[in-house]
Design an enzyme around this catalytic site. Structure first.
Site, PDB file in Angstrom:
ATOM      1  N   PRO A   1       0.836  -1.216   0.000  1.00  0.00           N
ATOM      2  CA  PRO A   1       0.000   0.000   0.000  1.00  0.00           C
ATOM      3  C   PRO A   1       0.859   1.250   0.000  1.00  0.00           C
ATOM      4  O   PRO A   1       1.864   1.323   0.720  1.00  0.00           O
ATOM      5  CB  PRO A   1      -0.808  -0.131   1.298  1.00  0.00           C
ATOM      6  CG  PRO A   1      -0.028  -1.072   2.158  1.00  0.00           C
ATOM      7  CD  PRO A   1       0.714  -1.991   1.237  1.00  0.00           C
TER       8      PRO A   1
ATOM      9  N   CYS B   1       0.437   5.543   0.014  1.00  0.00           N
ATOM     10  CA  CYS B   1      -0.426   6.717   0.103  1.00  0.00           C
ATOM     11  C   CYS B   1      -0.274   7.592  -1.144  1.00  0.00           C
ATOM     12  O   CYS B   1       0.834   7.830  -1.611  1.00  0.00           O
ATOM     13  CB  CYS B   1      -0.090   7.524   1.348  1.00  0.00           C
ATOM     14  SG  CYS B   1      -0.548   6.699   2.891  1.00  0.00           S
TER      15      CYS B   1
ATOM     16  N   ALA C   1      -3.161   3.013   2.591  1.00  0.00           N
ATOM     17  CA  ALA C   1      -3.735   3.186   3.924  1.00  0.00           C
ATOM     18  C   ALA C   1      -5.051   3.946   3.805  1.00  0.00           C
ATOM     19  O   ALA C   1      -5.096   5.076   3.313  1.00  0.00           O
ATOM     20  CB  ALA C   1      -2.762   3.938   4.821  1.00  0.00           C
TER      21      ALA C   1
ATOM     22  N   GLN D   1      -5.508  -1.839   2.889  1.00  0.00           N
ATOM     23  CA  GLN D   1      -4.917  -1.588   4.204  1.00  0.00           C
ATOM     24  C   GLN D   1      -5.821  -0.602   4.943  1.00  0.00           C
ATOM     25  O   GLN D   1      -6.045   0.510   4.470  1.00  0.00           O
ATOM     26  CB  GLN D   1      -3.510  -1.004   4.077  1.00  0.00           C
ATOM     27  CG  GLN D   1      -2.812  -0.804   5.417  1.00  0.00           C
ATOM     28  CD  GLN D   1      -1.487  -0.082   5.275  1.00  0.00           C
ATOM     29  OE1 GLN D   1      -1.466   1.123   5.037  1.00  0.00           O
ATOM     30  NE2 GLN D   1      -0.392  -0.813   5.418  1.00  0.00           N
TER      31      GLN D   1
ATOM     32  N   TYR E   1       1.640   4.950  13.189  1.00  0.00           N
ATOM     33  CA  TYR E   1       0.227   5.290  13.210  1.00  0.00           C
ATOM     34  C   TYR E   1      -0.453   4.646  14.426  1.00  0.00           C
ATOM     35  O   TYR E   1       0.195   4.024  15.257  1.00  0.00           O
ATOM     36  CB  TYR E   1      -0.407   4.922  11.868  1.00  0.00           C
ATOM     37  CG  TYR E   1       0.220   5.715  10.741  1.00  0.00           C
ATOM     38  CD1 TYR E   1       0.219   7.111  10.783  1.00  0.00           C
ATOM     39  CD2 TYR E   1       0.871   5.103   9.685  1.00  0.00           C
ATOM     40  CE1 TYR E   1       0.830   7.866   9.784  1.00  0.00           C
ATOM     41  CE2 TYR E   1       1.490   5.847   8.686  1.00  0.00           C
ATOM     42  CZ  TYR E   1       1.466   7.224   8.741  1.00  0.00           C
ATOM     43  OH  TYR E   1       2.081   7.972   7.770  1.00  0.00           O
TER      44      TYR E   1
ATOM     45  N   ARG F   1       0.256  -5.088   9.056  1.00  0.00           N
ATOM     46  CA  ARG F   1       1.517  -4.428   8.720  1.00  0.00           C
ATOM     47  C   ARG F   1       2.102  -3.953  10.046  1.00  0.00           C
ATOM     48  O   ARG F   1       1.430  -3.238  10.808  1.00  0.00           O
ATOM     49  CB  ARG F   1       1.272  -3.239   7.784  1.00  0.00           C
ATOM     50  CG  ARG F   1       2.541  -2.479   7.342  1.00  0.00           C
ATOM     51  CD  ARG F   1       3.260  -3.211   6.245  1.00  0.00           C
ATOM     52  NE  ARG F   1       4.349  -2.442   5.650  1.00  0.00           N
ATOM     53  CZ  ARG F   1       4.223  -1.680   4.559  1.00  0.00           C
ATOM     54  NH1 ARG F   1       3.057  -1.542   3.964  1.00  0.00           N
ATOM     55  NH2 ARG F   1       5.275  -1.057   4.055  1.00  0.00           N
TER      56      ARG F   1
ATOM     57  N   LEU G   1      13.348  -1.490   0.179  1.00  0.00           N
ATOM     58  CA  LEU G   1      14.546  -1.476  -0.668  1.00  0.00           C
ATOM     59  C   LEU G   1      14.824  -2.841  -1.299  1.00  0.00           C
ATOM     60  O   LEU G   1      15.967  -3.277  -1.400  1.00  0.00           O
ATOM     61  CB  LEU G   1      15.760  -0.974   0.116  1.00  0.00           C
ATOM     62  CG  LEU G   1      15.767   0.532   0.402  1.00  0.00           C
ATOM     63  CD1 LEU G   1      17.023   0.930   1.175  1.00  0.00           C
ATOM     64  CD2 LEU G   1      15.677   1.344  -0.892  1.00  0.00           C
TER      65      LEU G   1
ATOM     66  N   ARG H   1       7.918   1.808  -3.604  1.00  0.00           N
ATOM     67  CA  ARG H   1       8.442   2.853  -4.498  1.00  0.00           C
ATOM     68  C   ARG H   1       9.080   2.251  -5.745  1.00  0.00           C
ATOM     69  O   ARG H   1       9.037   2.847  -6.829  1.00  0.00           O
ATOM     70  CB  ARG H   1       9.447   3.714  -3.748  1.00  0.00           C
ATOM     71  CG  ARG H   1       8.851   4.404  -2.543  1.00  0.00           C
ATOM     72  CD  ARG H   1       9.862   5.182  -1.742  1.00  0.00           C
ATOM     73  NE  ARG H   1       9.372   5.452  -0.398  1.00  0.00           N
ATOM     74  CZ  ARG H   1       9.967   6.259   0.464  1.00  0.00           C
ATOM     75  NH1 ARG H   1      11.093   6.874   0.130  1.00  0.00           N
ATOM     76  NH2 ARG H   1       9.451   6.449   1.661  1.00  0.00           N
TER      77      ARG H   1
END
Length: 364
Positions: free
Chosen positions: A24, A26, A58, A101, A183, A231, A302, A325
């Site tokens: 997920p 954002c 999320a 999520q 969070y 998560r 990564l 990413r």
């Protein structure tokens, strides 16, 4: 040899074609919690990537749970209808399984989008009063959160279950509960942010109470075949904070309740974190969960190279790998990984002619 990365896997009642998951991410592109055309484009092109499972970003279970005013939500008929339109468009051209999520930002809520600075928004700037286990602000946020009372805790728990029911109505096939990256559920887990003196604070058992209650409420609200997992941040990267030993204890508690998976990230709770960034830097946390439990583990962070992902799965460090990413940068990463590893991947009919001649079996 057959690529382990491209072997099928069963996650709960969900059959996956490979071990590649889209994490997920954002997008800060919703309108009052409602999905927009951007979500249709974003999820639509990733649904053609050849990955095995995609998690929607999320998604807040109540308006106060959004990270920013631009965050996606699933708390009302209006937010549900907007996401339904996006999913209808995506599914018309892809049969990739899609999960979601569900989360609540807690004290990290009410901030600007990252490309506009990301700082806490004032109440006169579209911000709102944030909520947390304890009245401890995040970093340099000038406005402290309110400590949740028992009625607030109960409301949030039920809102997670309510959003999960909406997810089921939307046909979403997996639910990930966000207890990472600082969070709300992570805030309850970590002793750095949870300094309560009631049944939800103090001991590890007490700090795990709300995340586990949320799991129980969501699990009871959705059909048994839908996988429900977490998560988590494997560590706060701060001395005296949440760490891998507590993560393993939490994973064991989730396993005892019939949890479906643990998606293991790290950090995000404290501005004092010192993260040693590098390839596979979070894989040891996923490995620790996998070695201590029978829960399927998802490694993330990564992971950029096909051989790297193959080794993570092939050596048993994790059952699945998640791309974030990296798949935004290269939305055809699974295609390229399959070509490199001698595997095949599903592609839409409209793209079949793009198969390179040297990889004649790529689109198997």
């Amino acid at each position: 040899m057959t690529s382990q990365l491209f072997t099928p896997y069963k996650l709960g009642g969900l059959e996956l074609a490979s071990r590649i998951v889209i994490a997920p991410m954002c997008q800060y592109s919703a309108e009052d919690g409602r999905a927009t055309d951007w979500h249709t484009i974003h999820l639509g092109h990733l649904a053609l990537s050849g990955a095995a499972l995609m998690f929607i970003e999320a998604t807040a279970v109540e308006p106060e749970g959004r990270i920013s005013p631009l965050d996606l939500g699933l708390w009302s008929d209006e937010t549900e209808a907007a996401l339904a339109r996006t999913l209808t468009a995506v599914r018309a051209h892809s049969d990739m399984p899609i999960g979601i999520q569900l989360g609540h930002a807690g004290r990290k809520a009410s901030v600007a989008a990252p490309w506009t600075g990301g700082g806490q928004l004032g109440l006169d700037q579209g911000g709102w009063q944030t909520l947390a286990p304890s009245a401890i602000p995040f970093g340099d946020h000038p406005r402290a959160p309110l400590a949740l009372d028992l009625a607030g805790i109960a409301r949030i728990r039920e809102n997670f279950a309510g959003s999960a029911k909406r997810a089921v109505r939307l046909g979403l096939q997996a639910i990930e509960l966000h207890a990472a990256h600082g969070y709300l559920l992570h805030q309850f887990l970590s002793p750095l942010s949870n300094q309560r003196e009631d049944a939800y604070g103090g001991s590890l058992e007490n700090r795990m109470r709300l995340p586990l209650e949320v799991y129980d409420a969501v699990r009871a609200a959705v059909p048994a075949e839908i996988p429900v997992g977490f998560r988590v941040s494997g560590t706060d990267w701060v001395p005296g904070g949440w760490d891998v030993e507590q993560t393993v204890a939490f994973a064991r508690a989730v396993e005892a309740r019939g949890g479906s998976f643990m998606h293991v990230s790290s950090g995000g709770l404290s501005a004092k974190q010192a993260i040693p960034l590098g390839p596979n830097y979070q894989v040891p946390f996923a490995r620790a969960v996998k070695q201590a439990t029978n829960l399927p583990s998802i490694a993330v962070g990564l992971i950029t190279e096909p051989d790297q992902a193959e080794a993570i799965v092939g050596t048993g460090d994790a059952d699945l790998v998640a791309l974030a990413r990296g798949i935004l940068y290269d939305p055809r990463w699974p295609w390229h990984a399959a070509a490199h590893l001698g595997a095949s991947v599903k592609a839409p009919n409209q793209y079949l002619r793009s198969q390179p001649r040297q990889f004649r079996n790529l689109f198997g």
